[in-house]
Design a protein around this motif. Structure first.
Motif, PDB file in Angstrom:
ATOM      1  N   GLY A   1       0.799  -1.211   0.000  1.00  0.00           N
ATOM      2  CA  GLY A   1       0.000   0.000   0.000  1.00  0.00           C
ATOM      3  C   GLY A   1       0.836   1.268   0.000  1.00  0.00           C
TER       4      GLY A   1
ATOM      5  N   GLY B   1       2.158   2.664  -2.449  1.00  0.00           N
ATOM      6  CA  GLY B   1       1.887   3.463  -3.633  1.00  0.00           C
ATOM      7  C   GLY B   1       2.816   3.146  -4.787  1.00  0.00           C
TER       8      GLY B   1
ATOM      9  N   ARG C   1       0.743   1.461  -7.400  1.00  0.00           N
ATOM     10  CA  ARG C   1      -0.222   2.374  -8.007  1.00  0.00           C
ATOM     11  C   ARG C   1       0.503   3.339  -8.945  1.00  0.00           C
ATOM     12  NH1 ARG C   1      -2.819   4.482  -2.830  1.00  0.00           N
ATOM     13  NH2 ARG C   1      -1.517   2.907  -1.850  1.00  0.00           N
TER      14      ARG C   1
ATOM     15  N   ARG D   1       1.339   1.600 -12.149  1.00  0.00           N
ATOM     16  CA  ARG D   1       0.164   1.369 -12.995  1.00  0.00           C
ATOM     17  C   ARG D   1      -0.260   2.648 -13.701  1.00  0.00           C
ATOM     18  NH1 ARG D   1      -0.994  -2.341  -8.777  1.00  0.00           N
ATOM     19  NH2 ARG D   1      -2.291  -0.893  -7.622  1.00  0.00           N
TER      20      ARG D   1
ATOM     21  N   ARG E   1      -7.304   3.617   6.093  1.00  0.00           N
ATOM     22  CA  ARG E   1      -7.951   3.203   4.881  1.00  0.00           C
ATOM     23  C   ARG E   1      -9.155   2.321   5.203  1.00  0.00           C
ATOM     24  NH1 ARG E   1      -4.737  -1.263   2.724  1.00  0.00           N
ATOM     25  NH2 ARG E   1      -3.112   0.286   2.751  1.00  0.00           N
TER      26      ARG E   1
HETATM   27  N1  LIG Z   1      -6.727   4.417  -3.429  1.00  0.00           N
HETATM   28  C1  LIG Z   1      -6.655   3.556  -2.427  1.00  0.00           C
HETATM   29  N2  LIG Z   1      -7.137   3.906  -1.227  1.00  0.00           N
HETATM   30  C2  LIG Z   1      -7.090   3.068  -0.221  1.00  0.00           C
HETATM   31  N3  LIG Z   1      -6.570   1.844  -0.315  1.00  0.00           N
HETATM   32  C3  LIG Z   1      -6.064   1.449  -1.458  1.00  0.00           C
HETATM   33  C4  LIG Z   1      -6.072   2.276  -2.574  1.00  0.00           C
HETATM   34  N4  LIG Z   1      -5.499   1.629  -3.595  1.00  0.00           N
HETATM   35  C5  LIG Z   1      -5.149   0.428  -3.132  1.00  0.00           C
HETATM   36  N5  LIG Z   1      -5.484   0.312  -1.844  1.00  0.00           N
HETATM   37  C6  LIG Z   1      -5.293  -0.859  -1.015  1.00  0.00           C
HETATM   38  O1  LIG Z   1      -3.950  -0.913  -0.652  1.00  0.00           O
HETATM   39  C7  LIG Z   1      -3.517  -2.240  -0.657  1.00  0.00           C
HETATM   40  C8  LIG Z   1      -2.312  -2.355  -1.551  1.00  0.00           C
HETATM   41  O2  LIG Z   1      -2.796  -2.051  -2.786  1.00  0.00           O
HETATM   42  P1  LIG Z   1      -1.862  -1.827  -3.995  1.00  0.00           P
HETATM   43  O3  LIG Z   1      -1.086  -3.052  -4.269  1.00  0.00           O
HETATM   44  O4  LIG Z   1      -2.680  -1.257  -5.081  1.00  0.00           O
HETATM   45  O5  LIG Z   1      -0.935  -0.709  -3.433  1.00  0.00           O
HETATM   46  P2  LIG Z   1       0.302  -0.215  -4.189  1.00  0.00           P
HETATM   47  O6  LIG Z   1       0.200   1.203  -4.406  1.00  0.00           O
HETATM   48  O7  LIG Z   1       0.466  -1.079  -5.349  1.00  0.00           O
HETATM   49  O8  LIG Z   1       1.402  -0.486  -3.173  1.00  0.00           O
HETATM   50  P3  LIG Z   1       2.417  -1.622  -3.227  1.00  0.00           P
HETATM   51  O9  LIG Z   1       3.670  -0.938  -3.405  1.00  0.00           O
HETATM   52  O10 LIG Z   1       2.263  -2.274  -1.931  1.00  0.00           O
HETATM   53  O11 LIG Z   1       2.045  -2.506  -4.371  1.00  0.00           O
HETATM   54  C9  LIG Z   1      -4.665  -3.095  -1.108  1.00  0.00           C
HETATM   55  O12 LIG Z   1      -5.295  -3.671  -0.006  1.00  0.00           O
HETATM   56  C10 LIG Z   1      -5.568  -2.100  -1.776  1.00  0.00           C
HETATM   57  O13 LIG Z   1      -6.911  -2.501  -1.626  1.00  0.00           O
END
Ligand SMILES: Nc1ncnc2c1ncn2[C@@H]1O[C@H](COP(=O)(O)OP(=O)(O)OP(=O)(O)O)[C@@H](O)[C@H]1O
Ligand SMILES: Nc1ncnc2c1ncn2[C@@H]1O[C@H](COP(=O)(O)OP(=O)(O)OP(=O)(O)O)[C@@H](O)[C@H]1O
Ligand SMILES: [Mg+2]
Ligand SMILES: [Mg+2]
Lengths: 349, 506, 299, 349
Positions: free
Chosen positions: B295, B297, B300, B303, D10
């Motif tokens: 989480g 970021g 995200r 992506r 969250r």
């Molecule tokens: N915009 C958001 N707001 C709140 N929670 C989120 C959001 N996007 C993702 N999550 C949650 O955060 C967790 C990790 O999600 P995600 O893998 O998309 O994060 P990430 O940005 O990819 O971070 P990581 O580096 O861990 O992959 C998941 O449980 C997801 O549901």
């Protein structure tokens, strides 16, 4: 991985699609039907009756080709029956008003495209299951048809259209030629052109297709437009054949077109389809109905027989499960519910 | 535990399972003692999950016997195994996303109230029980929440709670720590040790060999469905385990050779859902690893960078050309390849052949005169299959039936075939065995060297140290540090955690 | 019930094909029975097909009958305009066609029409209504607007109602139903009674609606205040007329109709003269003569 | 996790289902309809007309309750309309033969159970999508009904059944009471009894439910049996109301029952359902139809209006997507194609 010789051997044995028992089921069923009907009636294999079967299957076949695209792309079109009536009426009204056959056909094509666009856009905008969307638009189509036609059959077509009703180029009714043409186009689009690969990818795994850079929304809309156009072709063909447009025609086409697609062995949830299979599915349905008519079996028993053959055909799945290769894959297809949770449905976790 | 050698909680003898002509398990013997954590390792497809399914009655073995506390048993339904005290937390998360947390915990036996036989559910008792169980695992969440809204670690713990509710004698965990960040994984392993101390028998499957070494009393290694080793935990070394899994002497990871970065290739400045606007630049021949806690970021951000999701602000420039945001199609046209975290779910076309999966990245390149150019597709696929060592080496093989590591390679092949210059890969090593891992690393490095640049997103960034030129650490939606590829592990961790470097052991 | 199944090829036996619009309505069920009974007497084989209201299926059915090589075809056309092509095929194959109950638009494509004088029936119903009710609003629950019997009966009915001879009655509400079922009759009548709560008469265009119409009047608590008239005279209506639920009926005696249809076809095949239009006898009844009738009279 | 402040925040922000805009959509739509109809007609809110709406919705409501179970469990029953006709005819035939109402009801119940069993067993044995299976059995049911009834309406019932047709205990037609009773039973089964949890978990994730030790096959079969029994209740009710059995009754019930379930907001792919929502869905459909009748709108325009309201109701999904909470969850539902199709379709491959 690298050092694993077993996996290579294993791969060769599994995975590679090979002509399996279950895929032969519907063809075998068809052959069996033909044999039985040839033995038990004296006219089944006559030239006249074969043309007869082809003629009566044409409409179902044409709309089923359209349905195949929609289903292959992961959709579902319940509005096809309603559309056939609507576009048929549109064609007839325009022909009656202008006394011009071409204008009528054009008008039907236009409404076909528009209706398909409507379906497709609603599906991608509302993101509701196409089953529901097209049920809704289908009801609307029925209403509009009745209003436009004043609930009556539309006549007064240009006299020259009578030629279509009886015309037989090379001794084959023109409606059969029309079916053949539609089939050729569909076959090309699905199996030869890149569009087919887009459709199958969109239906097989929509998110993966999107991430691979495909325009999945556009593909979805296009499949619905194709279905609309084929519905328009079918509607205009019925109008020509009956020399009038019937607002009540087509009632069973939507379910039977889905049935034909799936009966042939394409996947109901998309991603796997072939026009040949659809053709086979339509043939099975039409041969049964023709055979039962020849045998003088009444309407009620016909329904029973068609239903039983449906179920029998689906038992192909049973064979599939019993066939040794996949026999004990318990994790694979859970029956009723929702197996491929992993596949198209991320939200299912 | 001293009693561990007395009566095994569960023992298998000569278990054999065939799928058609393919033998997934061959005469596997295993005994699991109360109070013991037993590690099960092996490469992808070695048969670990299959063995577990046999143990829990999800599939019936062709040969062999199963005894529970000394009594022979045979299960045909998971319910029977559960009654015999064997409970499994499966590799794929098995939850009901539209049901509440409490319902998920009590699903097989909800609490009842009122006169017996009337069958009234007691939801208050359900909630209380669920809350209690979850709290004993150190998790405080509202039992009324929908399970679909939990994050991955919470989901795993929810499954543990469900499993413990039936008071099992044997608890099986199939890769419970995959896709978890290190600290969450540690929670799980600590929990496991604690449960074993309470007298449970535990069977623990993981591809993380360090984890196995750390937490297991005994270790069994499978290869091609056969038992190849049974070790006491203290006899094992990381090297030995790695060899057992890979089935061969592993070449030592190549020493990091410094790559001189080339021209500027990607400039991005992106902000979005809980991500502060952040700028990143990438150069030719660079492998950049984005890392951070779950989480954070990083994922995200990547992506948004790939065009898979919509940023709230900013944009991406590839070789000087500005891309429209949230448009994968244009990104692909600008040669940005993307391999998502859940490749099976979001990457592979399961029903299409390998060659068609490969051609999908740029269909136009594989078409002529409005027709698919089948010969070109076949030739390209054959070349890439050979290049990346995809198994089976059959372009017509159905992609959905391949193992995870090979699917990963097919996706990389897709972007090679499409002429990608930027490759963005999320968690490329998740769920694949150590041999496949090496190969994938190798391919990523080669991609950067020959094509352009690679962005890796990984919770465990350290794993990619050998191929990484630059680490980018994220924390709470912010870029907190850019570090050289040879930064000490502790510094990397510190950046991710936001502590100073002494704050944590390595 | 299906004499054709075993060997239509047997020399000397005639086979007649029948293509019905919708045998699931009572009238056609009765006609079918009449044809079956008559077939036994005449020693011909009969093949029934059912298009279930779908004109396209009817065209396919007729084609099947032609392919089968039947000696004659009885058709009740779902749509007057729609079966042109198959009838042309039949003509080309020299198979005589006669229409039953519903005629086709082009009389030259068939040898004869065996049916009722719809206009006369419409007039009869209207005259009875004026005489026995005399005053008030009328709700008409009708069949498909495109069916000739509906058009002709409506026209004749409206010529009487509200005319100089019957000034106090008027048609206040009309519904056309494409599905001819009791259920639809019930729904439509309920809706109409909501719209015209002070209606005095409900005109049911065919007896498939009648059960629903009576139930709707019942549910609306208007029994006795609203007079219902029917048409077809299926046997069960006799009891309703006796009980006063139904004011007036015209019996079409479908079995006799069926028998007459088959007889005409056989006559034609035997080379006898058959008129272009064969009109059947009808049997009007209300409370005054219902007691003299038996259900058998209505068959 | 506890140690992670981000996830804690969250969690608090997302997660807990709260009454959201999109869930209020259908109730708001209903209220809007009622207001508009009350203003534009003078009889809509009259006691008589309310009873009228309730009476005409009863049959659809009863079968929709059954459909809710099937859909919640991950299935789909297209045979409901065919079954209503079949069981109604069975009830009438037995009553006519024995002149005993109770025996007739019992017979209908038995065929309801048997038909449900047939559907359910075929679904779990053949592992084909229930859509196809029940389409097949539906066609068979129609045939059998026509054969059993000789294509005619079945009369000659015991005279005492007329009482049901007009009976109004406490001033409310008995068919409304019947609907209320069915609703209470369904509500109990789905929300209060442990059976409901089994159904929802089977529909939500079949494999997970199986691995959790639930007997998913049995649950699936049971949902189809419940649907069969409710279809039998509806069939017998129609028979009593019309004082004869109609072999052609029920044509639209299958699609409209699915529509009612989904309109209310339950998931078409199972795992999420509530009887209240279904009731709401039925109400919307019935109020529209009644309102249009009162306004004197013809059949054709009614169809258009019903279709438009369908589509409008589905726009609730649009609201859902636009609502800020879920906005930025990109990987979530793959839009058009097959959010559900994938799930709902097991082995149809
Ligand atoms: N915009 C958001 N707001 C709140 N929670 C989120 C959001 N996007 C993702 N999550 C949650 O955060 C967790 C990790 O999600 P995600 O893998 O998309 O994060 P990430 O940005 O990819 O971070 P990581 O580096 O861990 O992959 C998941 O449980 C997801 O549901
Ligand atoms: N139902 C099945 N039918 C055919 N082959 C199967 C089936 N289930 C598993 N296999 C094969 O058996 C082998 C063992 O699979 P299994 O899932 O047990 O591996 P694993 O050790 O758990 O691998 P991973 O580490 O990737 O989870 C694989 O080659 C797999 O493809
Ligand atoms: Mg595994
Ligand atoms: Mg991530």
């Amino acid at each position: 991985m690298t050092g694993n010789p077993v996996s290579a051997t294993r791969a060769a044995r599994r995975g590679r699609p090979r002509p399996a028992l279950e895929d032969a089921f519907i063809p075998v069923l068809l052959v069996a039907l033909v044999v039985v009907l040839t033995m038990s009636t004296d006219s089944f294999l006559s030239r006249g009756n074969i043309l007869n079967v082809l003629t009566s299957m044409a409409i179902l076949a044409i709309v089923s080709f359209g349905q195949t695209f929609v289903i292959a792309g992961g959709g579902f079109d319940l509005s096809i029956g309603g559309q056939v009536a609507l576009h048929g009426v549109v064609a007839a009204l325009v022909m009656a008003a202008t006394q011009n056959i071409l204008l009528g056909l054009l008008a039907a094509a236009v409404t076909g495209v528009l209706f398909g666009l409507l379906n497709g856009l609603l599906v991608i905008w509302l993101k509701v299951h196409p089953f529901m969307i097209t049920l809704g638009t289908s009801v609307v189509a029925t209403g509009v048809t009745l209003i436009a036609s004043n609930s009556e059959s539309v006549g007064g077509l240009p006299p020259s259209i009578a030629g279509f009703g009886v015309g037989r180029p090379l001794g084959v009714p023109w409606i059969v030629w029309l079916m053949v043409a539609c089939f050729a186009i569909s076959l090309f689009l699905l199996s030869v052109s890149p569009f087919g690969l887009r459709v199958l990818s969109t239906g097989g795994n929509r998110e993966a297709a999107r991430l691979a850079g495909l325009r999945v929304d556009r593909t979805t809309v296009t499949t619905f437009v194709i279905a609309g156009v084929f519905a328009a072709v079918a509607g205009a063909a019925i109008t020509a054949r009956l020399q009038s447009a019937q607002p009540t025609v087509g009632g069973e086409l939507e379910l039977f077109s889905v049935a034909a697609v799936v009966l042939g062995g394409s996947a109901l949830h998309g991603g796997k389809a072939s026009m040949w299979r659809t053709l086979l599915g339509v043939l099975v349905i039409s041969v049964i109905q023709n055979g039962l008519n020849l045998l003088g079996v009444g309407d009620a028993w016909q329904a029973v027989a068609v239903g039983l053959v449906f179920i029998l055909a689906m038992s192909a799945e049973l064979l599939r499960r019993l066939s040794p290769v996949r026999r004990s894959r318990p994790v694979e297809p859970p029956s009723a519910g929702k197996p491929d949770a992993a596949k198209g449905t991320p939200a299912a976790v | 535990m001293t009693s561990s050698s007395a009566v095994p909680a569960v023992r298998t003898a000569g278990i054999t399972k065939r799928f058609g002509a393919f033998t997934a398990l061959s005469e596997v013997d295993l005994d699991l003692a109360p109070g013991e954590v037993h590690g099960l390792i092996g490469s992808n497809g070695a048969g670990k999950s299959t063995l577990i399914k046999v143990l829990c009655g999800a599939i019936t073995p062709d040969e062999g016997t199963l005894t529970v506390a000394g009594d022979p048993v045979s299960f045909t339904l998971p319910a029977q195994a559960e009654r015999a005290g064997i409970t499994v937390i499966h590799q794929e998360t098995q939850l009901f996303p539209d049901l509440s947390v409490a319902d998920n915990v009590v699903v097989s036996r909800p609490n009842l109230r009122g006169p017996a036989g009337l069958g009234l559910r007691d939801r208050r008792a359900d909630r209380a029980e669920a809350a209690r169980l979850l709290e004993s695992l150190g998790l405080t969440i509202d039992p009324g929440r929908l399970a679909g809204t939990l994050d991955l670690a919470e989901k795993k713990l929810l499954q543990v709670a469900r499993a413990l509710r039936s008071k099992p004698r044997l608890l099986i965990l199939d890769e419970p720590t995959a896709a978890l960040e290190a600290r969450q994984a540690r929670r799980i392993t600590t929990l496991i040790r604690g449960l074993a101390a309470d007298g449970l028998a535990i069977l623990f499957v993981s591809h993380n060999l360090d984890e196995v070494l750390e937490s297991c009393d005994r270790i069994t290694a499978l290869r091609d469905g056969r038992t190849v080793a049974r070790l006491a935990g203290d006899q094992a070394t990381p090297h030995l385990l790695a060899e057992l899994v890979a089935g061969q002497q592993l070449a030592n990871a190549p020493d990091r050779t410094p790559h001189e970065a080339g021209d500027l290739l990607v400039e991005a400045e992106l902000g979005g859902a809980d991500i502060a606007p952040t700028a990143i630049t990438l150069r030719h021949r660079e492998v950049v690893t984005l890392t951070g806690l779950l989480g954070s970021g990083a994922g995200r951000y990547a992506r948004m960078l790939s065009g898979a999701t919509r940023p709230d602000s900013g944009g991406v420039r590839i070789a000087g050309r500005l891309l429209r945001p949230h448009n994968r199609r244009q990104a692909v046209a600008a040669a940005v390849g993307f391999v998502p975290e859940e490749r099976k779910r979001d990457g592979i076309q399961p029903m299409l052949s390998v060659e068609r999966n490969i051609a999908l990245g740029d269909i136009r390149r594989f078409s002529r005169f409005g027709m698919l150019d089948r010969r070109k597709i076949r030739r390209t696929a054959e070349r890439l299959i050979d290049d990346l060592d995809v198994r089976p080496a059959d372009p017509a093989f159905q992609a959905g039936l391949m193992s995870g590591g090979n699917q990963q390679k097919v996706l990389i092949a897709r972007w090679l075939a499409a002429g990608a210059r930027v490759l963005i890969v999320e968690e490329p090593t998740h769920g694949i065995d150590i041999g496949a891992k090496q190969n994938v690393m190798h391919q990523l490095r080669r991609f950067a060297d020959e094509r352009g640049c690679v962005v890796v997103v990984a919770l465990e960034g350290d794993e990619f140290r050998s191929i990484t030129d630059r680490f980018v650490a994220f924390r709470r939606g912010r870029l907190v540090a850019e570090l050289a590829g040879n930064v000490p592990h502790a510094d990397l961790m510190a950046a991710c955690l936001g502590t100073t470097s002494e704050g944590r052991e390595s | 019930a299906d004499p054709a199944a075993e060997g239509a090829a047997k020399a000397g036996t005639r086979t007649i094909g029948v293509s019905f619009a919708a045998p699931r309505i009572a009238l056609y069920a009765g006609i079918q029975k009449g044809i079956e009974a008559e077939a036994g007497k005449l020693g011909v084989k009969v093949i029934f097909t059912d298009a279930n209201g779908d004109p396209l299926k009817q065209a396919n059915d007729i084609s099947d009958l032609i392919a089968k090589g039947v000696d004659g075809i009885l058709v009740s056309a779902i749509d007057a305009k729609a079966v042109v092509t198959p009838l042309a095929d039949a003509k080309a194959a020299s198979i005589p066609v006669m229409t039953v109950a519903r005629d086709v638009a082009d009389p030259s494509s068939r040898a004869a029409f065996i049916g009722n004088d719809w206009g006369k029936s419409g007039t009869e119903i209207a005259e009875w209504t004026c005489k026995n009710v005399g005053k008030g609003k009328i709700i008409m629950i009708k069949g498909p607007s495109s069916a000739p019997y509906v058009q002709e009966m409506t026209k004749a009915y409206k010529e009487v109602v509200g005319s100089a001879g019957c000034p106090d009655m008027s048609v206040a509400h009309e519904v056309n139903l494409n599905e001819m079922t009791t259920e639809k009759g019930l729904e439509a009548t309920k809706a109409s009674l909501s719209a015209v709560p002070d209606a005095a008469v409900v005109y049911a265009n065919l007896d498939d609606f009648v059960g629903g119409v009576i139930q709707a009047v019942n549910e609306a608590g208007l029994t006795g205040k609203v007079t219902v008239t029917g048409f077809d005279g299926i046997p069960s209506t006799l009891e309703m007329v006796r009980k006063g639920q139904l004011g007036f009926e015209i019996g079409l005696q479908p079995q006799k109709w069926g028998a007459k249809s088959l007889q005409s076809m056989v006559d034609k095949l035997d080379g006898k003269e058959v008129p272009d239009k064969v009109t059947i006898e009808t049997l009007p009844f209300d409370k005054t003569n219902a007691d003299q009738l038996t259900e058998a009279d209505l068959q």
